[in-house]
Design an enzyme around this catalytic site. Structure first.
Site, PDB file in Angstrom:
ATOM      1  CG  ASP A 129      57.915  71.403  50.329  1.00 51.40           C
ATOM      2  OD1 ASP A 129      57.602  70.612  50.418  1.00 51.40           O
ATOM      3  OD2 ASP A 129      58.909  72.093  50.923  1.00 51.40           O
ATOM      4  CB  ALA A 140      55.459  69.917  52.787  1.00 53.80           C
ATOM      5  CG  ASP A 141      54.979  70.368  47.581  1.00 55.08           C
ATOM      6  OD1 ASP A 141      53.762  70.288  47.976  1.00 55.08           O
ATOM      7  OD2 ASP A 141      55.560  71.117  47.168  1.00 55.08           O
ATOM      8  CE1 TYR A 142      57.710  64.950  44.191  1.00 52.69           C
ATOM      9  CE2 TYR A 142      59.579  66.111  45.337  1.00 52.69           C
ATOM     10  CZ  TYR A 142      59.018  65.680  44.057  1.00 52.69           C
ATOM     11  OH  TYR A 142      59.434  66.296  43.109  1.00 52.69           O
ATOM     12  N   GLY A 162      51.872  63.711  49.061  1.00 54.61           N
ATOM     13  CA  GLY A 162      51.341  62.967  47.941  1.00 54.61           C
ATOM     14  C   GLY A 162      51.597  61.317  48.227  1.00 54.61           C
TER      15      GLY A 162
END
Length: 391
Positions: free
Chosen positions: A134, A162-164, A167
Site C-alpha cells: 500500500d 491503495a489496498d482498500y 479492493g
C-alpha cells in the site's frame, strides 16, 4: 411472495488472495450474497492470519487449505475453480501462469470464469514485476507528494487507501465482467493495480499539470481553488472543518457568523477575489470559531445549513448516533480477540441489503464441506490428502 434473494446469490468466488486488497474485494462480494471460498496454504494459512485486519477483511468467507506448490494441489485447485464464477488473486504477475493456472488455461474448462487480478503495478507495463504494498503504491500514485505541509516532508495518509481502493475497484470490475458474461457468454480478466486505484481518485491534478506544467505543492489543509474550506480550532480546543465553497453556502456561512456584509466585501466578490484572498476570509472565520465552543459553533452553522463537522477520531465514531443509526459500527466475535468492532456494510441497498455472513473463518474450517460436499471427495480421500500435506 417468494423470499428476496441477496443480490449476488448463486455466485461462487474462489479467493486466492492475501493481506488486504484481494480478501477485501472477496468479502465485499460475500456481503451481498456471493459464496466465497478462501484458499490458504496448509499449516500456516495466509500471511495476515492472527491480525485484526484478517478478522475484518475475510469476514463471511469459507476457508479451505491447499498447497499450490505441488501438482496434486494445483489439480485440486483447478477442480475448485471449475465450479466458480470468479477467481480473485493477488499473486505477483506471472505466478498463476508459472503454475499452469493462467486465466486462459482455466477458461479452457470454465469459459465463463472472471479472473480478478490485483497487483502493485498491474499485469502489463515495464514495472509489472516490481514488488509493492500500500505505502509504495501511495507514493507512486502521487498522493503522498501532495499530503502534508509545504515546509515538511510528505506524509503517508492514515488509511490504507491503495489496498482498500483497489479492493473496491476490483469488486466493481468483477460485477462489470459478470454483466459482460451475461451478454456474450465468456469470462475475462479484471486487472487492477494498487496505484491506479488511488490515481483514479486524484481529481484534477493531471488536468492542472497539463494546463500549467507545474506540480501542485503540498498546502496542508488549504486546497487551491476551494475556498472557504479549512480546519479551525474552537474555544474549547476542538478541530472544526468548515467547507462552504459554493456561492450559496458562502452566503449562509457569512450569515451564520453574524457578518452577512462579507458577501458584498470587494475582497470576496466576485469569486475570483474570494479565491485570491483566501487567507483573509479564513482569518475571519478562524477568529469567529476561536470565540465559540464547538457546541456553539456547530449549532450556528447547522442552523444556517453550512457544511461543517468536528474532526472525528475512532472513539467519536463508535459512539456517534448517526453511525449507529446507519449500522456502520458492528461487532463480530473473533476466536482470538473476542468481540471486535468493525465498519458496517457499504453501500446500502434498499431491496436486497447486504449482510455479514459470519466472522472470518478458522484455517481449513470448511475443508470437509467444500471438498466432500462440493467436489465429491470421500472422507477417506480427504484424510489421505491431509496426510500428504496437500490440504
Amino acid at each position: 411472495m417468494p423470499p428476496v434473494l441477496p443480490a449476488l446469490a448463486g455466485i461462487r468466488v474462489i479467493s486466492a488472495g492475501q493481506i488486504l486488497a484481494a480478501p477485501f474485494c472477496a468479502t465485499l462480494l460475500a456481503e451481498f450474497g456471493a459464496e466465497v471460498i478462501k484458499v490458504e496454504p496448509p499449516g500456516t494459512g495466509e500471511a495476515n492470519r492472527g491480525n485484526l485486519s484478517f478478522e475484518q477483511d475475510n469476514r463471511g468467507q469459507k476457508s479451505v487449505t491447499l498447497d499450490l506448490a505441488c501438482d496434486e494441489g494445483r489439480a485440486l485447485f483447478r477442480r475448485l475453480v471449475d465450479t466458480a464464477d470468479i477467481l480473485v488473486e493477488n499473486f505477483r504477475p506471472g505466478a498463476l501462469e508459472a503454475w499452469g493456472l493462467g486465466p486462459e488455461t482455466l477458461r479452457e474448462t470454465n469459459p465463463g470464469l472472471v479472473v480478478v487480478r490485483i497487483s502493485g503495478f498491474g499485469q502489463t507495463g515495464p514495472y509489472r514485476d516490481r514488488a509493492a504494498f500500500d505505502r509504495v503504491a501511495l507514493a507512486f500514485s502521487g498522493i503522498t507528494a501532495v499530503t502534508g505541509y509545504p515546509d515538511r516532508p510528505p506524509v503517508r495518509p492514515g488509511y490504507f487507501i491503495a489496498d482498500y481502493g483497489a479492493g473496491i475497484f476490483a469488486a466493481f470490475g468483477a460485477l462489470a465482467a459478470l454483466r459482460a458474461r451475461d451478454l456474450n457468454g465468456r469470462g475475462q480478466d479484471v486487472d487492477v493495480a494498487l496505484y491506479e486505484a488511488v490515481w483514479r481518485m486524484s481529481g484534477t491534478h493531471a488536468a492542472s499539470y497539463g494546463l500549467t506544467g507545474r506540480d501542485r505543492p503540498r498546502s496542508g489543509n488549504y486546497y487551491p481553488g476551494v475556498v472557504p474550506a479549512e480546519q479551525f480550532t474552537t474555544a474549547d480546543g476542538y478541530d472544526l472543518v468548515i467547507n462552504a465553497t459554493t456561492q450559496r453556502s458562502f452566503e449562509k456561512l457569512c450569515a451564520a457568523i453574524g457578518q452577512p456584509e462579507l458577501v458584498r466585501d470587494p475582497r470576496f466578490t466576485p469569486r475570483q477575489n474570494l479565491l485570491a484572498n483566501h487567507e483573509a476570509i479564513h482569518a475571519i472565520i478562524r477568529d469567529w470559531v476561536a470565540r465559540h465552543t464547538l457546541a456553539e459553533a456547530q449549532a450556528a452553522l447547522d442552523r444556517y445549513g453550512v457544511p461543517a463537522c468536528r474532526v472525528y477520531q475512532v472513539s467519536d465514531i463508535v459512539a456517534d448516533d448517526h453511525y449507529l443509526a446507519r449500522e456502520q459500527v458492528i461487532t463480530l466475535d473473533s476466536p482470538i480477540y473476542g468481540p471486535v468492532l468493525q465498519p458496517g456494510i457499504v453501500p446500502r441497498l434498499t431491496a436486497t441489503p447486504g449482510a455479514v455472513p459470519g466472522p472470518a473463518p478458522a484455517l481449513g474450517e470448511h475443508n470437509r464441506e467444500v471438498y466432500c460436499g462440493l467436489l465429491g471427495l470421500t472422507p477417506a480421500e480427504l484424510e489421505a490428502l491431509a496426510a500428504r500435506g496437500v490440504i
